[in-house]
Scaffold this motif. Structure first.
Motif, PDB file in Angstrom:
ATOM      1  N   HIS A   1      54.640  70.986 -13.058  1.00  0.00           N
ATOM      2  CA  HIS A   1      54.532  69.790 -13.890  1.00  0.00           C
ATOM      3  C   HIS A   1      55.487  69.865 -15.086  1.00  0.00           C
ATOM      4  O   HIS A   1      56.096  68.860 -15.467  1.00  0.00           O
ATOM      5  CB  HIS A   1      53.092  69.630 -14.395  1.00  0.00           C
ATOM      6  CG  HIS A   1      52.191  68.913 -13.441  1.00  0.00           C
ATOM      7  ND1 HIS A   1      52.176  67.538 -13.315  1.00  0.00           N
ATOM      8  CD2 HIS A   1      51.286  69.391 -12.547  1.00  0.00           C
ATOM      9  CE1 HIS A   1      51.290  67.186 -12.403  1.00  0.00           C
ATOM     10  NE2 HIS A   1      50.730  68.294 -11.917  1.00  0.00           N
TER      11      HIS A   1
ATOM     12  N   ASP B   1      58.244  66.867  -6.930  1.00  0.00           N
ATOM     13  CA  ASP B   1      57.252  65.859  -7.298  1.00  0.00           C
ATOM     14  C   ASP B   1      55.884  66.540  -7.350  1.00  0.00           C
ATOM     15  O   ASP B   1      55.306  66.865  -6.312  1.00  0.00           O
ATOM     16  CB  ASP B   1      57.254  64.739  -6.260  1.00  0.00           C
ATOM     17  CG  ASP B   1      56.225  63.658  -6.563  1.00  0.00           C
ATOM     18  OD1 ASP B   1      55.527  63.764  -7.592  1.00  0.00           O
ATOM     19  OD2 ASP B   1      56.106  62.714  -5.761  1.00  0.00           O
TER      20      ASP B   1
ATOM     21  N   SER C   1      53.053  65.418  -7.730  1.00  0.00           N
ATOM     22  CA  SER C   1      51.985  64.686  -7.063  1.00  0.00           C
ATOM     23  C   SER C   1      51.838  65.089  -5.599  1.00  0.00           C
ATOM     24  O   SER C   1      50.797  64.827  -4.968  1.00  0.00           O
ATOM     25  CB  SER C   1      52.233  63.179  -7.146  1.00  0.00           C
ATOM     26  OG  SER C   1      53.357  62.792  -6.363  1.00  0.00           O
ATOM     27  N   GLN C   2      52.856  65.750  -5.055  1.00  0.00           N
ATOM     28  CA  GLN C   2      52.789  66.199  -3.659  1.00  0.00           C
ATOM     29  C   GLN C   2      52.205  67.605  -3.537  1.00  0.00           C
ATOM     30  O   GLN C   2      52.068  68.129  -2.432  1.00  0.00           O
ATOM     31  CB  GLN C   2      54.183  66.171  -3.032  1.00  0.00           C
ATOM     32  CG  GLN C   2      54.789  64.785  -2.906  1.00  0.00           C
ATOM     33  CD  GLN C   2      56.134  64.808  -2.225  1.00  0.00           C
ATOM     34  OE1 GLN C   2      56.405  65.645  -1.370  1.00  0.00           O
ATOM     35  NE2 GLN C   2      57.012  63.878  -2.595  1.00  0.00           N
TER      36      GLN C   2
END
Length: 360
Positions: free
Chosen positions: A17, A353, A355-356
Motif C-alpha cells: 500500500h 494494485d 486491491s488485488q
C-alpha cells in the motif's frame, strides 16, 4: 478468470500500500517441497530470476526443500532462464522402466536415477552455484535421530510411524525423531546467516560446499519410501538424511527477522509447516511468521481447467505408469498454461494494485 492469486501478511500488505513492490524490496525467496506441483512455478521463476530481480543489486536468500531446493540451486547458475527450462525438461522426462508385474519403481531405482540426473545437471558447475555474487542458497534436509538414524525398511517404517504419532501431539516434539539440517552457502568455510529464526524446531546449520552439494540436494529430495535416504553427508553429522519437506514441507518459517520482504511463489495459498501436517488442516493457517511474506499462487478455479482438473503430482507416475508419453503431454500442457501466472505477475508488478492482494 485470473490465474494468479496474491496473498500477503499484514506487514507485507502495508508495504505494498505504501511503496508498491520493487525488486530491491525482496530479501528472501522460498521454494517449497511438493514434487511435480512445483512445475507450474517454472514460468514465474524464469520471469523473476531472468527479468525482474536483475533490476536490483541486494543480496537475496534462496531457501529450498525438495524440488524447491533444485529450483533455487538452479536459479544460482549464470543463465537462469535456460537452466530453469533445462530443469523443467529433466523433471518432466523422468522415466522409470518397470519390469513385468512391477507397479512402481523401487526406491533404489529412483535414487540411482535421480543421483545420475543431478550429477549430469550440475557437472563442473557446482562452484558457480555456491559462488553466486548475490544469491545465498539454503538447502533444507531432515536428519534422522534414534530409529531413523539409519535407513532400513524396518527402521523406516517404525520410525516414521513414531514421528507421525508424535507430530499429531506436538510438531516441535517430532524433533525426537527428525531434526532440521540446513546446508547454506558459505564464506571462508562458515555458513551464511539464515534468513529465518529457528526457535520453532530443533535445527542444525552447516556449510554447503562442493564436497556435499550434490548429496545435500539429493537428500533434500529424498521422499521416504519413494527414495532411499542419503547417509553420512560430508561435513555433517553421520546418519540418514531425507527430504527437507518432512520437517519443512512448505517452509512455514519465521521470516520476520529478514531485512526485506519474502516473495514466495507457491503452488497453493496455504503454507503447511511439515510433510506430516498435510492432513492436519488446523495447522494450515497463516501465522505471524509470515507477516512480511507475499505468496504468489495459482487460482484454485484456474487449476480446475488444467488437464485432469489438478496440478501435476506424484500420483501421475502411477496413473501413467505404462504411458510415459501421455504423462509428459499432460505435464507439458500444465506448464504451458502456467505461463499465464508469469504474465499476470509481470503485469501486476509493472503497476502494483493493492486491491488485488488478499490477506494471507
Amino acid at each position: 478468470m485470473k490465474a494468479l492469486c496474491i496473498h500477503a501478511g499484514p506487514q507485507a500488505l502495508a508495504h505494498v500500500h505504501a511503496q508498491g513492490l520493487q525488486p530491491q524490496h525482496i530479501s528472501v525467496i522460498p521454494g517449497a517441497a511438493g514434487g511435480p506441483k512445483g512445475l507450474v512455478l517454472g514460468p514465474i521463476d524464469r520471469y523473476l530470476f531472468d527479468q525482474w530481480l536483475p533490476r536490483s543489486q541486494q543480496p537475496i536468500d534462496l531457501v529450498g526443500a525438495s524440488i524447491g531446493a533444485w529450483r533455487m540451486a538452479t536459479a544460482c547458475l549464470p543463465d537462469p532462464r535456460a537452466e530453469l527450462l533445462a530443469l523443467e525438461d529433466a523433471y518432466v522426462h523422468q522415466n522409470y522402466i518397470l519390469s513385468p508385474g512391477q507397479t512402481r519403481p523401487t526406491p533404489t531405482q529412483v535414487s540411482d536415477d535421480f543421483s545420475a540426473n543431478l550429477h549430469r545437471f550440475y557437472a563442473g558447475r557446482v562452484h558457480k552455484v555456491l559462488q553466486h555474487p548475490r544469491y545465498r542458497l539454503h538447502i533444507m534436509t531432515s536428519h534422522g535421530r534414534g530409529l531413523l538414524q539409519r535407513d532400513t525398511p524396518l527402521r523406516r517404517t517404525l520410525g516414521y510411524a513414531g514421528a507421525y504419532l508424535t507430530n499429531l501431539v506436538n510438531r516441535k516434539a517430532m524433533s525426537w525423531w527428525l531434526e532440521r539440517v540446513v546446508f547454506s552457502s558459505s564464506f571462508l568455510g562458515h555458513p551464511q546467516p539464515l534468513p529465518f529464526r529457528v526457535l520453532d524446531y530443533r535445527t542444525r546449520h552447516l556449510a554447503l560446499s562442493e564436497e556435499n552439494f550434490l548429496d545435500a540436494v539429493q537428500a533434500s529430495c529424498s521422499i521416504p519410501f519413494v527414495l532411499n535416504a542419503v547417509h553420512d553427508i560430508h561435513g555433517a553429522p553421520t546418519g540418514a538424511y531425507w527430504d527437507g519437506g518432512i520437517t519443512d514441507y512448505h517452509l512455514h518459517l519465521d521470516y520476520r527477522g529478514a531485512k526485506g520482504l519474502t516473495l514466495y511463489p507457491h503452488f497453493q495459498q496455504q503454507v503447511v509447516p511439515g510433510w506430516l501436517d498435510k492432513h492436519l488442516t488446523w495447522r494450515h493457517q497463516a501465522t505471524s511468521f509470515l507477516d512480511t511474506t507475499l505468496v504468489l499462487s495459482p487460482n484454485p478455479q484456474w487449476v480446475k481447467q488444467l488437464p485432469n482438473g489438478k496440478l501435476p503430482d506424484r500420483s501421475d507416475f502411477m496413473t501413467y505408469s505404462r504411458d510415459f508419453k501421455g504423462r509428459v503431454k499432460v505435464w507439458q500442457t500444465a506448464v504451458a498454461e502456467a505461463g499465464r501466472l508469469a504474465d499476470e505477475l509481470a503485469e501486476w508488478l509493472h503497476r502494483p494494485d493493492p486491491s488485488q492482494v488478499q490477506a494471507l
